[in-house]
Design an enzyme around this catalytic site. Structure first.
Site, PDB file in Angstrom:
ATOM      1  N   HIS A   1      21.701  47.160  52.661  1.00  0.00           N
ATOM      2  CA  HIS A   1      20.949  45.908  52.530  1.00  0.00           C
ATOM      3  C   HIS A   1      21.856  44.712  52.222  1.00  0.00           C
ATOM      4  O   HIS A   1      21.471  43.571  52.488  1.00  0.00           O
ATOM      5  CB  HIS A   1      19.877  46.051  51.448  1.00  0.00           C
ATOM      6  CG  HIS A   1      18.820  47.059  51.791  1.00  0.00           C
ATOM      7  ND1 HIS A   1      17.834  46.802  52.725  1.00  0.00           N
ATOM      8  CD2 HIS A   1      18.615  48.324  51.363  1.00  0.00           C
ATOM      9  CE1 HIS A   1      17.054  47.861  52.838  1.00  0.00           C
ATOM     10  NE2 HIS A   1      17.501  48.798  52.027  1.00  0.00           N
TER      11      HIS A   1
ATOM     12  N   HIS B   1      17.189  44.709  59.359  1.00  0.00           N
ATOM     13  CA  HIS B   1      17.767  45.913  59.959  1.00  0.00           C
ATOM     14  C   HIS B   1      16.773  46.655  60.849  1.00  0.00           C
ATOM     15  O   HIS B   1      17.176  47.389  61.749  1.00  0.00           O
ATOM     16  CB  HIS B   1      18.311  46.848  58.869  1.00  0.00           C
ATOM     17  CG  HIS B   1      17.254  47.632  58.152  1.00  0.00           C
ATOM     18  ND1 HIS B   1      16.607  47.182  57.020  1.00  0.00           N
ATOM     19  CD2 HIS B   1      16.718  48.859  58.413  1.00  0.00           C
ATOM     20  CE1 HIS B   1      15.738  48.088  56.621  1.00  0.00           C
ATOM     21  NE2 HIS B   1      15.778  49.117  57.434  1.00  0.00           N
TER      22      HIS B   1
ATOM     23  N   TYR C   1      13.954  59.285  49.926  1.00  0.00           N
ATOM     24  CA  TYR C   1      15.020  58.628  49.168  1.00  0.00           C
ATOM     25  C   TYR C   1      14.780  58.680  47.667  1.00  0.00           C
ATOM     26  O   TYR C   1      15.738  58.632  46.885  1.00  0.00           O
ATOM     27  CB  TYR C   1      15.316  57.217  49.691  1.00  0.00           C
ATOM     28  CG  TYR C   1      14.456  56.074  49.250  1.00  0.00           C
ATOM     29  CD1 TYR C   1      14.449  55.628  47.939  1.00  0.00           C
ATOM     30  CD2 TYR C   1      13.702  55.348  50.178  1.00  0.00           C
ATOM     31  CE1 TYR C   1      13.694  54.525  47.541  1.00  0.00           C
ATOM     32  CE2 TYR C   1      12.954  54.246  49.802  1.00  0.00           C
ATOM     33  CZ  TYR C   1      12.946  53.850  48.477  1.00  0.00           C
ATOM     34  OH  TYR C   1      12.201  52.759  48.096  1.00  0.00           O
TER      35      TYR C   1
ATOM     36  N   LYS D   1      -7.686  62.502  42.006  1.00  0.00           N
ATOM     37  CA  LYS D   1      -6.918  62.916  40.827  1.00  0.00           C
ATOM     38  C   LYS D   1      -5.433  62.575  40.949  1.00  0.00           C
ATOM     39  O   LYS D   1      -4.687  62.710  39.974  1.00  0.00           O
ATOM     40  CB  LYS D   1      -7.098  64.404  40.574  1.00  0.00           C
ATOM     41  CG  LYS D   1      -6.511  65.315  41.644  1.00  0.00           C
ATOM     42  CD  LYS D   1      -6.710  66.765  41.245  1.00  0.00           C
ATOM     43  CE  LYS D   1      -6.101  67.729  42.262  1.00  0.00           C
ATOM     44  NZ  LYS D   1      -6.268  69.130  41.840  1.00  0.00           N
TER      45      LYS D   1
ATOM     46  N   TYR E   1      20.049  50.474  41.985  1.00  0.00           N
ATOM     47  CA  TYR E   1      20.150  49.522  43.094  1.00  0.00           C
ATOM     48  C   TYR E   1      20.456  48.109  42.614  1.00  0.00           C
ATOM     49  O   TYR E   1      21.226  47.384  43.244  1.00  0.00           O
ATOM     50  CB  TYR E   1      18.855  49.490  43.911  1.00  0.00           C
ATOM     51  CG  TYR E   1      18.298  50.837  44.310  1.00  0.00           C
ATOM     52  CD1 TYR E   1      19.127  51.941  44.520  1.00  0.00           C
ATOM     53  CD2 TYR E   1      16.924  51.017  44.486  1.00  0.00           C
ATOM     54  CE1 TYR E   1      18.610  53.169  44.885  1.00  0.00           C
ATOM     55  CE2 TYR E   1      16.396  52.240  44.856  1.00  0.00           C
ATOM     56  CZ  TYR E   1      17.242  53.319  45.050  1.00  0.00           C
ATOM     57  OH  TYR E   1      16.717  54.528  45.404  1.00  0.00           O
ATOM     58  N   GLN E   2      19.845  47.713  41.465  1.00  0.00           N
ATOM     59  CA  GLN E   2      20.053  46.355  40.940  1.00  0.00           C
ATOM     60  C   GLN E   2      20.890  46.368  39.662  1.00  0.00           C
ATOM     61  O   GLN E   2      20.823  45.435  38.858  1.00  0.00           O
ATOM     62  CB  GLN E   2      18.692  45.695  40.642  1.00  0.00           C
ATOM     63  CG  GLN E   2      17.703  45.714  41.782  1.00  0.00           C
ATOM     64  CD  GLN E   2      18.023  44.688  42.857  1.00  0.00           C
ATOM     65  OE1 GLN E   2      18.975  43.925  42.706  1.00  0.00           O
ATOM     66  NE2 GLN E   2      17.252  44.667  43.915  1.00  0.00           N
ATOM     67  N   HIS E   3      21.653  47.422  39.456  1.00  0.00           N
ATOM     68  CA  HIS E   3      22.517  47.517  38.273  1.00  0.00           C
ATOM     69  C   HIS E   3      23.429  46.281  38.221  1.00  0.00           C
ATOM     70  O   HIS E   3      23.967  45.859  39.253  1.00  0.00           O
ATOM     71  CB  HIS E   3      23.349  48.797  38.370  1.00  0.00           C
ATOM     72  CG  HIS E   3      24.138  49.107  37.142  1.00  0.00           C
ATOM     73  ND1 HIS E   3      25.308  48.446  36.820  1.00  0.00           N
ATOM     74  CD2 HIS E   3      23.937  50.009  36.147  1.00  0.00           C
ATOM     75  CE1 HIS E   3      25.795  48.932  35.695  1.00  0.00           C
ATOM     76  NE2 HIS E   3      24.983  49.885  35.270  1.00  0.00           N
TER      77      HIS E   3
END
Length: 543
Positions: free
Chosen positions: A141, A158, A239, A279, A299-301
């Protein structure tokens, strides 16, 4: 993941009287054609799903240079620079997604034969699942952000490159005859593209049914690979399991249980949708919680995004000095232009950093210097973050203006090393759940054990009072390109004062920042003294 044992058998061929020896056409015997959907299914050994069996036509696609490119694209992109185990590729994720699509369709065929799901339907959906990530560029990305910076007028994603590459694979590798052997035609190819991209013809204003690949009676098939309605699909199922496994984190979501509780039911809008057992409603919220957790933890670390900022600079610098080969054989295609032609785009993968690092072009020195800093872990210093309202507009101009304001609040001494707005970077991070940040359950349908063929809605209040009230969050993060601890401490103080002035939340841990720099402590003491004097003056005036 190990490859299959053998190649799928080549169909019988004959030599035409009017063609040369090289121009041969595949011909299928009747017995072969009858068994074309079951013959020669190949087995892959996957660490997540175990043994995966795939149809030989899917293996034909896998065995192309264009698909094999996915082996050179890391699934988590830059996250691998922070999490050493996150080294899996887009290749195995694509196979896993294809497998889960087949599992879901097999379940629906067994439980609801009245849906008339054909072998061609199954093959098309699995093909879309297999090819849905063909259009990813280097570092996934992040490459989309680079293209958005270099070519802001085209709004490239993409998914567009995925359907372009899918068509390129078919034409370049002469796969059309093999498609025809299993009964797939041009409409089926359009169907596969729609499953990946969505509506192809944007001029089609038919709100009731804008697709051409399948009619409205097969509407539920469009929710398996890329679910535009709820965001819950087999892509996420794979993923979630794969990324958490390689990141070393544990998740409580069981995708196979989810698949077993799917039913197709006609709802109020007149379409057939994938519906879940009532349920499982809490499991739906769990999906979004897991997605949010993966974004925050991986991912956003902050360090991941800091490296991304540096690599984006590298790619932008390299755009004018790194060239790729066109069909004509000339090496004249810039990085940002590779997306226009799949022949060139196939040359672009994660190894681009190696090309830049060993380039001899004199104008690439700055890019090489940044790559060297990444490898030496001299990453842009993460200063802190704060929450801002969703309506806040932090575009490029606003970010530069904010950097100037932060420097004003820093109160540098003449003896201090001054910094400029170019030394600071503001990054906007957005986290959403559901459709446009609204309650994800608003577009979902459920059925009960008593009425398995009737779809109903379930409101958030019917589930739990402990669920979140909002499903969207925007943060702004501040990075400093200068790593000096003293300067960064002053910038942290300036960032805190900026947030207070703007009415934003005070950054976490800001009270501990003061101890990191005596200079900041003096500035704060001076500021507190002024505040106390103003408070005393106000108090005496009121008395």
């Amino acid at each position: 993941m190990t490859d299959y044992e053998d190649s799928p058998p080549s169909p019988k061929r004959y030599k035409s009287e009017t063609t040369s020896d090289l121009e041969v056409s595949p011909v299928l015997t009747d017995s072969y054609q009858e068994n074309s959907f079951n013959y020669e299914r190949k087995i892959f050994n996957d660490p997540i799903h175990g043994l995966i069996e795939l149809h030989w036509l899917l293996v034909k696609i896998i065995d192309t240079p264009q698909f094999q490119r996915l082996r050179r694209l890391k699934q988590l992109g830059v996250s691998y620079e922070v999490f050493p185990g996150a080294c899996h590729q887009r290749f195995e994720h694509s196979l896993g997604t294809c497998h889960l699509a087949g599992e879901l369709l097999a379940h629906l065929c067994q439980r609801q034969p009245e849906l008339n799901i054909t072998p061609q339907d199954i093959l098309c959906v699995q093909m879309a699942a297999l090819c849905h990530d063909l259009g990813h560029g280097p570092f996934s990305h992040m490459f989309e952000e680079v293209i958005a910076e270099l070519r802001p007028d085209i709004n490239w994603k993409h998914e567009q490159a995925s359907i372009d590459m899918f068509e390129y694979i078919i034409n370049t590798n002469n796969l059309k005859p093999f498609f025809e052997q299993v009964g797939l035609n041009d409409i089926d190819i359009i169907f596969v593209k729609e499953l990946i991209f969505g509506q192809l013809d944007q001029q089609n204003n038919d709100q009731n049914w804008p697709y051409k690949g399948r009619n409205i009676s097969k509407s539920f098939l469009y929710e398996i690979v890329s679910n535009k309605l709820t965001g819950i699909d087999v892509d996420k199922f794979d993923y979630f399991a794969r990324d958490s496994y390689y990141l070393g984190t544990k998740i409580s979501f069981e995708h196979m249980r989810f698949i077993k509780f799917y039913r197709v039911i006609k709802v109020d809008d007149g379409k057939l949708h994938l519906c879940l057992r009532d349920k499982e409603v809490k499991a739906c919220y769990e999906i979004y919680r897991i997605r949010d957790d993966l974004h925050r933890r991986a991912y956003q670390h902050p360090v991941v995004k800091g490296i991304e900022l540096m690599l984006k600079e590298v790619f932008i610098i390299a755009n004018d000095h790194l060239f790729f080969t066109s069909k004509s054989g000339k090496c004249d295609i810039r990085l940002a232009s590779t997306i226009d032609d799949m022949f060139t785009f196939n040359q672009v993968d994660d190894h681009i950093t190696t090309l830049i690092k060993h380039s001899h072009h004199p104008n690439m020195d700055k890019a090489k210097e940044i790559i060297d800093k990444i490898e030496r872990r001299e990453i842009y210093r993460y200063i802190g973050d704060t929450h801002v309202s969703w309506t806040a507009d932090f575009k490029k101009k606003a970010c530069k203006s904010a950097c100037q304001d932060i420097i004003k609040y820093c109160h540098f001494d003449e003896s201090d090393c001054h910094i400029t707005p170019n030394d600071l970077v503001i990054l906007t991070v957005e986290l959403t759940c559901g459709d446009r940040g609204e309650d994800p359950l608003q577009n979902m349908w459920f059925y009960t054990k008593v009425c398995p063929n009737k779809a109903t809605r379930i409101s958030k209040e019917q589930v739990s009072t402990l669920l979140p009230q909002t499903f969207r969050e925007r943060n702004i993060r501040l990075y400093c390109k200068i790593r000096d601890q003293h300067i960064c401490s002053i910038v942290r103080y300036g960032f805190k004062e900026f947030c207070i002035a703007k009415g934003y939340a005070i950054p976490k841990g800001s009270d501990q920042w003061i101890a990191m720099s005596p200079r900041v402590g003096r500035v704060l003491a001076s500021s507190l003294s002024v505040v106390e004097q103003r408070a005393d003056l106000k108090k005496s005036t009121s008395l």
